[in-house]
Scaffold this motif. Structure first.
Motif, PDB file in Angstrom:
ATOM      1  N   ILE A  68       0.853  -1.185   0.000  1.00 24.68           N
ATOM      2  CA  ILE A  68       0.000   0.000   0.000  1.00 24.68           C
ATOM      3  C   ILE A  68       0.889   1.235   0.000  1.00 24.68           C
ATOM      4  O   ILE A  68       1.955   1.255   0.635  1.00 24.68           O
ATOM      5  CB  ILE A  68      -0.974   0.010   1.195  1.00 24.68           C
ATOM      6  CG1 ILE A  68      -2.004   1.125   1.057  1.00 24.68           C
ATOM      7  CG2 ILE A  68      -0.232   0.108   2.527  1.00 24.68           C
ATOM      8  CD1 ILE A  68      -3.147   1.052   2.073  1.00 24.68           C
ATOM      9  N   SER A  69       0.473   2.250  -0.738  1.00 27.25           N
ATOM     10  CA  SER A  69       1.201   3.521  -0.763  1.00 27.25           C
ATOM     11  C   SER A  69       0.193   4.641  -0.973  1.00 27.25           C
ATOM     12  O   SER A  69      -0.971   4.388  -1.303  1.00 27.25           O
ATOM     13  CB  SER A  69       2.260   3.522  -1.874  1.00 27.25           C
ATOM     14  OG  SER A  69       1.644   3.339  -3.140  1.00 27.25           O
ATOM     15  N   ARG A  70       0.647   5.870  -0.789  1.00 26.35           N
ATOM     16  CA  ARG A  70      -0.259   7.005  -0.965  1.00 26.35           C
ATOM     17  C   ARG A  70       0.500   8.211  -1.492  1.00 26.35           C
ATOM     18  O   ARG A  70       1.708   8.340  -1.286  1.00 26.35           O
ATOM     19  CB  ARG A  70      -0.976   7.345   0.341  1.00 26.35           C
ATOM     20  CG  ARG A  70      -0.084   7.802   1.458  1.00 26.35           C
ATOM     21  CD  ARG A  70      -0.840   7.875   2.779  1.00 26.35           C
ATOM     22  NE  ARG A  70      -1.709   9.053   2.882  1.00 26.35           N
ATOM     23  CZ  ARG A  70      -2.555   9.265   3.884  1.00 26.35           C
ATOM     24  NH1 ARG A  70      -2.686   8.355   4.842  1.00 26.35           N
ATOM     25  NH2 ARG A  70      -3.294  10.363   3.926  1.00 26.35           N
ATOM     26  N   ASP A  71      -0.232   9.060  -2.154  1.00 26.55           N
ATOM     27  CA  ASP A  71       0.280  10.348  -2.621  1.00 26.55           C
ATOM     28  C   ASP A  71      -0.521  11.402  -1.879  1.00 26.55           C
ATOM     29  O   ASP A  71      -1.680  11.678  -2.230  1.00 26.55           O
ATOM     30  CB  ASP A  71       0.095  10.452  -4.140  1.00 26.55           C
ATOM     31  CG  ASP A  71       0.673  11.731  -4.711  1.00 26.55           C
ATOM     32  OD1 ASP A  71       0.734  12.742  -3.983  1.00 26.55           O
ATOM     33  OD2 ASP A  71       1.043  11.726  -5.887  1.00 26.55           O
ATOM     34  N   ASN A  72       0.084  11.981  -0.869  1.00 25.51           N
ATOM     35  CA  ASN A  72      -0.643  12.939  -0.038  1.00 25.51           C
ATOM     36  C   ASN A  72      -1.003  14.206  -0.811  1.00 25.51           C
ATOM     37  O   ASN A  72      -2.028  14.834  -0.540  1.00 25.51           O
ATOM     38  CB  ASN A  72       0.183  13.293   1.205  1.00 25.51           C
ATOM     39  CG  ASN A  72       0.284  12.128   2.173  1.00 25.51           C
ATOM     40  OD1 ASN A  72      -0.620  11.308   2.278  1.00 25.51           O
ATOM     41  ND2 ASN A  72       1.395  12.051   2.881  1.00 25.51           N
ATOM     42  N   GLY A  73      -0.193  14.577  -1.761  1.00 23.28           N
ATOM     43  CA  GLY A  73      -0.477  15.778  -2.534  1.00 23.28           C
ATOM     44  C   GLY A  73      -1.682  15.627  -3.447  1.00 23.28           C
ATOM     45  O   GLY A  73      -2.391  16.588  -3.734  1.00 23.28           O
ATOM     46  N   ARG A  74      -1.924  14.388  -3.885  1.00 20.85           N
ATOM     47  CA  ARG A  74      -3.035  14.121  -4.798  1.00 20.85           C
ATOM     48  C   ARG A  74      -4.196  13.410  -4.116  1.00 20.85           C
ATOM     49  O   ARG A  74      -5.197  13.111  -4.760  1.00 20.85           O
ATOM     50  CB  ARG A  74      -2.555  13.281  -5.977  1.00 20.85           C
ATOM     51  CG  ARG A  74      -1.498  13.983  -6.833  1.00 20.85           C
ATOM     52  CD  ARG A  74      -1.113  13.160  -8.029  1.00 20.85           C
ATOM     53  NE  ARG A  74      -0.146  13.854  -8.889  1.00 20.85           N
ATOM     54  CZ  ARG A  74       0.300  13.375 -10.034  1.00 20.85           C
ATOM     55  NH1 ARG A  74      -0.125  12.213 -10.479  1.00 20.85           N
ATOM     56  NH2 ARG A  74       1.174  14.070 -10.744  1.00 20.85           N
TER      57      ARG A  74
END
Length: 121
Positions: A68-74
């Motif tokens: 799992i990963s995330r792009d906090n800006g998007r």
């Protein structure tokens, strides 16, 4: 506030899929984001969760195979699923704890629509 999930499909055992889930709307901040799944006749279970700082939590059944990963800006969370097994077949849903402009001080849970993952043997 809405969550939109993408990326499900049919794959052979041993294959890979990547799910994406994007949050949109007047979002102030997002806390934990995660993926859950529900197979026919079974209860929904947590697959993976990720905090804003990148710390993660996985179900034992997917540890070492899913990331799992995330792009906090998007405001997007991803789930990379490798070495898929027939028992991974389920409806996968994303969830995010969100505060929005003009809303409560507290985080509320928002769910995306499910995306079907089917793994053939």
């Amino acid at each position: 506030v809405q969550l939109q999930a993408y990326g499900g499909g049919l794959v052979q055992a041993g294959g890979s899929l990547r799910l994406s889930c994007a949050a949109s709307g007047p979002i102030l901040s997002i806390n934990v984001m995660g993926w859950y799944r529900q197979a026919p006749g079974k209860q929904r279970e947590m697959v993976a969760e990720i905090s804003p700082d990148g710390s993660t939590n996985y179900a034992d059944s997917v540890e070492g195979r899913f990331t799992i990963s995330r792009d906090n800006g998007r405001n997007v969370v991803y789930l990379l699923m490798n070495s898929l097994r027939p028992e991974d077949t389920a409806l996968y849903s994303c969830k995010a704890e969100i505060r929005y402009f003009g809303g409560s001080y507290y985080y509320s849970d928002y769910w995306g629509q499910g995306t079907q993952v089917t793994v053939s043997s």
